[in-house]
Design a protein around this motif. Structure first.
Motif, PDB file in Angstrom:
ATOM      1  N   ASP A   1       0.825  -1.213   0.000  1.00  0.00           N
ATOM      2  CA  ASP A   1       0.000   0.000   0.000  1.00  0.00           C
ATOM      3  C   ASP A   1       0.860   1.264   0.000  1.00  0.00           C
ATOM      4  O   ASP A   1       0.566   2.219  -0.708  1.00  0.00           O
ATOM      5  CB  ASP A   1      -0.925   0.022   1.220  1.00  0.00           C
ATOM      6  CG  ASP A   1      -2.066  -0.960   1.101  1.00  0.00           C
ATOM      7  OD1 ASP A   1      -2.433  -1.292  -0.041  1.00  0.00           O
ATOM      8  OD2 ASP A   1      -2.592  -1.385   2.143  1.00  0.00           O
ATOM      9  N   ILE A  57      -4.540   6.943  -9.271  1.00  0.00           N
ATOM     10  CA  ILE A  57      -5.769   6.231  -8.906  1.00  0.00           C
ATOM     11  C   ILE A  57      -6.372   5.571 -10.137  1.00  0.00           C
ATOM     12  O   ILE A  57      -6.743   4.389 -10.106  1.00  0.00           O
ATOM     13  CB  ILE A  57      -6.778   7.202  -8.242  1.00  0.00           C
ATOM     14  CG1 ILE A  57      -6.301   7.595  -6.854  1.00  0.00           C
ATOM     15  CG2 ILE A  57      -8.169   6.575  -8.162  1.00  0.00           C
ATOM     16  CD1 ILE A  57      -7.091   8.724  -6.219  1.00  0.00           C
ATOM     17  N   THR A  91      -4.016   2.673 -11.328  1.00  0.00           N
ATOM     18  CA  THR A  91      -4.038   1.530 -10.418  1.00  0.00           C
ATOM     19  C   THR A  91      -5.342   0.746 -10.560  1.00  0.00           C
ATOM     20  O   THR A  91      -5.336  -0.489 -10.573  1.00  0.00           O
ATOM     21  CB  THR A  91      -3.847   1.991  -8.969  1.00  0.00           C
ATOM     22  OG1 THR A  91      -2.627   2.734  -8.880  1.00  0.00           O
ATOM     23  CG2 THR A  91      -3.776   0.812  -8.014  1.00  0.00           C
ATOM     24  N   LEU A  92      -6.452   1.458 -10.658  1.00  0.00           N
ATOM     25  CA  LEU A  92      -7.732   0.766 -10.849  1.00  0.00           C
ATOM     26  C   LEU A  92      -7.810   0.092 -12.210  1.00  0.00           C
ATOM     27  O   LEU A  92      -8.351  -1.005 -12.332  1.00  0.00           O
ATOM     28  CB  LEU A  92      -8.889   1.752 -10.678  1.00  0.00           C
ATOM     29  CG  LEU A  92      -9.149   2.227  -9.248  1.00  0.00           C
ATOM     30  CD1 LEU A  92     -10.251   3.272  -9.237  1.00  0.00           C
ATOM     31  CD2 LEU A  92      -9.514   1.052  -8.346  1.00  0.00           C
ATOM     32  N   ASP A 143      -5.322  -1.148 -13.869  1.00  0.00           N
ATOM     33  CA  ASP A 143      -4.428  -2.305 -13.863  1.00  0.00           C
ATOM     34  C   ASP A 143      -4.888  -3.404 -12.916  1.00  0.00           C
ATOM     35  O   ASP A 143      -4.186  -4.407 -12.745  1.00  0.00           O
ATOM     36  CB  ASP A 143      -3.007  -1.873 -13.484  1.00  0.00           C
ATOM     37  CG  ASP A 143      -2.362  -1.025 -14.572  1.00  0.00           C
ATOM     38  OD1 ASP A 143      -2.876  -1.023 -15.710  1.00  0.00           O
ATOM     39  OD2 ASP A 143      -1.346  -0.353 -14.287  1.00  0.00           O
ATOM     40  N   GLY A 144      -6.029  -3.204 -12.258  1.00  0.00           N
ATOM     41  CA  GLY A 144      -6.573  -4.227 -11.364  1.00  0.00           C
ATOM     42  C   GLY A 144      -5.959  -4.237  -9.979  1.00  0.00           C
ATOM     43  O   GLY A 144      -5.998  -5.259  -9.297  1.00  0.00           O
ATOM     44  N   GLY A 192      -6.983  -2.645  -7.223  1.00  0.00           N
ATOM     45  CA  GLY A 192      -7.938  -2.002  -6.333  1.00  0.00           C
ATOM     46  C   GLY A 192      -7.691  -2.260  -4.863  1.00  0.00           C
ATOM     47  O   GLY A 192      -8.018  -1.424  -4.016  1.00  0.00           O
ATOM     48  N   GLU A 193      -7.097  -3.404  -4.521  1.00  0.00           N
ATOM     49  CA  GLU A 193      -6.855  -3.701  -3.108  1.00  0.00           C
ATOM     50  C   GLU A 193      -5.677  -2.927  -2.533  1.00  0.00           C
ATOM     51  O   GLU A 193      -5.482  -2.889  -1.318  1.00  0.00           O
ATOM     52  CB  GLU A 193      -6.654  -5.209  -2.895  1.00  0.00           C
ATOM     53  CG  GLU A 193      -5.416  -5.785  -3.542  1.00  0.00           C
ATOM     54  CD  GLU A 193      -5.646  -6.274  -4.971  1.00  0.00           C
ATOM     55  OE1 GLU A 193      -4.733  -6.901  -5.514  1.00  0.00           O
ATOM     56  OE2 GLU A 193      -6.722  -6.020  -5.536  1.00  0.00           O
ATOM     57  N   ILE A 227      -5.139   0.437  -3.245  1.00  0.00           N
ATOM     58  CA  ILE A 227      -5.368   1.840  -3.578  1.00  0.00           C
ATOM     59  C   ILE A 227      -5.603   2.734  -2.360  1.00  0.00           C
ATOM     60  O   ILE A 227      -5.640   3.953  -2.487  1.00  0.00           O
ATOM     61  CB  ILE A 227      -6.545   1.938  -4.567  1.00  0.00           C
ATOM     62  CG1 ILE A 227      -6.459   3.253  -5.307  1.00  0.00           C
ATOM     63  CG2 ILE A 227      -7.869   1.783  -3.868  1.00  0.00           C
ATOM     64  CD1 ILE A 227      -7.247   3.283  -6.570  1.00  0.00           C
ATOM     65  N   ILE A 229      -5.363   6.971  -2.222  1.00  0.00           N
ATOM     66  CA  ILE A 229      -6.531   7.822  -1.988  1.00  0.00           C
ATOM     67  C   ILE A 229      -6.295   8.739  -0.790  1.00  0.00           C
ATOM     68  O   ILE A 229      -6.631   9.932  -0.832  1.00  0.00           O
ATOM     69  CB  ILE A 229      -7.804   6.967  -1.814  1.00  0.00           C
ATOM     70  CG1 ILE A 229      -8.156   6.315  -3.145  1.00  0.00           C
ATOM     71  CG2 ILE A 229      -8.959   7.799  -1.294  1.00  0.00           C
ATOM     72  CD1 ILE A 229      -9.315   5.361  -3.093  1.00  0.00           C
TER      73      ILE A 229
END
Length: 192
Positions: free
Chosen positions: A70, A135, A138-139, A141-142, A144-145, A147, A151
């Motif tokens: 993260d 953001i 990253t979303l 490219d898959g 989401g976990e 991100i 944010i």
């Protein structure tokens, strides 16, 4: 054309405050006294928080072998590192540059120097726009976990940039000169 008082009624005195005092006339109420300096310090504090967070992110991701993904994906410039260098050295260097510059400017902003306000607004704007791109990338490219920290960083940088660009923050800076006629002359009592 004035017709004077009505028959049987005496002339009425002028009630209410005289011109130049609050409550007289129309329009929004005027603010009296010098502007507050609170927003200058709030914006400096917000940029200090952003700089410290960026410094922590850069130190944690220094060599790219951290278990905390993260924080690693929240490096400034990581979304471009594959295109530019192929490793995260570019992102670590960019994050350290942003962190150290922001910390220096934010500490100096406590002196309420107006030009530093604009420097921080520029740096904050560039970093905020980068985090919007990060953001989206990253979303797309898959990831989401991973991100959450991106944010959080985006929200902090956006808030600091908005606060430093507020007109009230500009009035709080030392170089602010009040406009002639902005405040009424100081008088004691009503001149009756």
């Amino acid at each position: 054309m004035s017709y004077g008082p009505q028959p049987g009624y005496p002339q009425q005195p002028n009630y209410g405050p005289p011109p130049g005092y609050p409550g007289h006339g129309y329009g929004p109420p005027q603010r009296y006294g010098p502007p507050s300096t609170a927003l200058a310090y709030v914006s400096a504090l917000l940029f200090l928080i952003c700089g410290i967070l960026a410094l922590v992110i850069a130190i944690v991701g220094w060599d790219g072998t951290t278990d905390n993904v993260d924080l690693l994906v929240a490096l400034v410039g990581l979304a471009f590192s594959d295109d530019l260098t192929g490793n995260i050295d570019f992102a670590v260097a960019a994050t350290m540059t942003v962190a150290c510059s922001t910390l220096t400017f934010a500490l100096a902003l406590f002196a309420r120097l107006d030009f530093l306000r604009w420097l921080l607004a520029f740096v904050g704007g560039v970093v905020t726009v980068y985090y919007v791109y990060a953001i989206i990338k990253t979303l797309a490219d898959g990831g989401g976990e991973f991100i959450a920290m991106i944010i959080v960083s985006f929200l902090l940088w956006a808030a600091a940039t908005v606060v430093v660009l507020l007109p009230a923050t500009g009035r709080a800076m030392r170089g602010y000169q009040r406009k002639l006629g902005q405040y009424p002359p100081q008088q004691m009592g009503y001149p009756y």
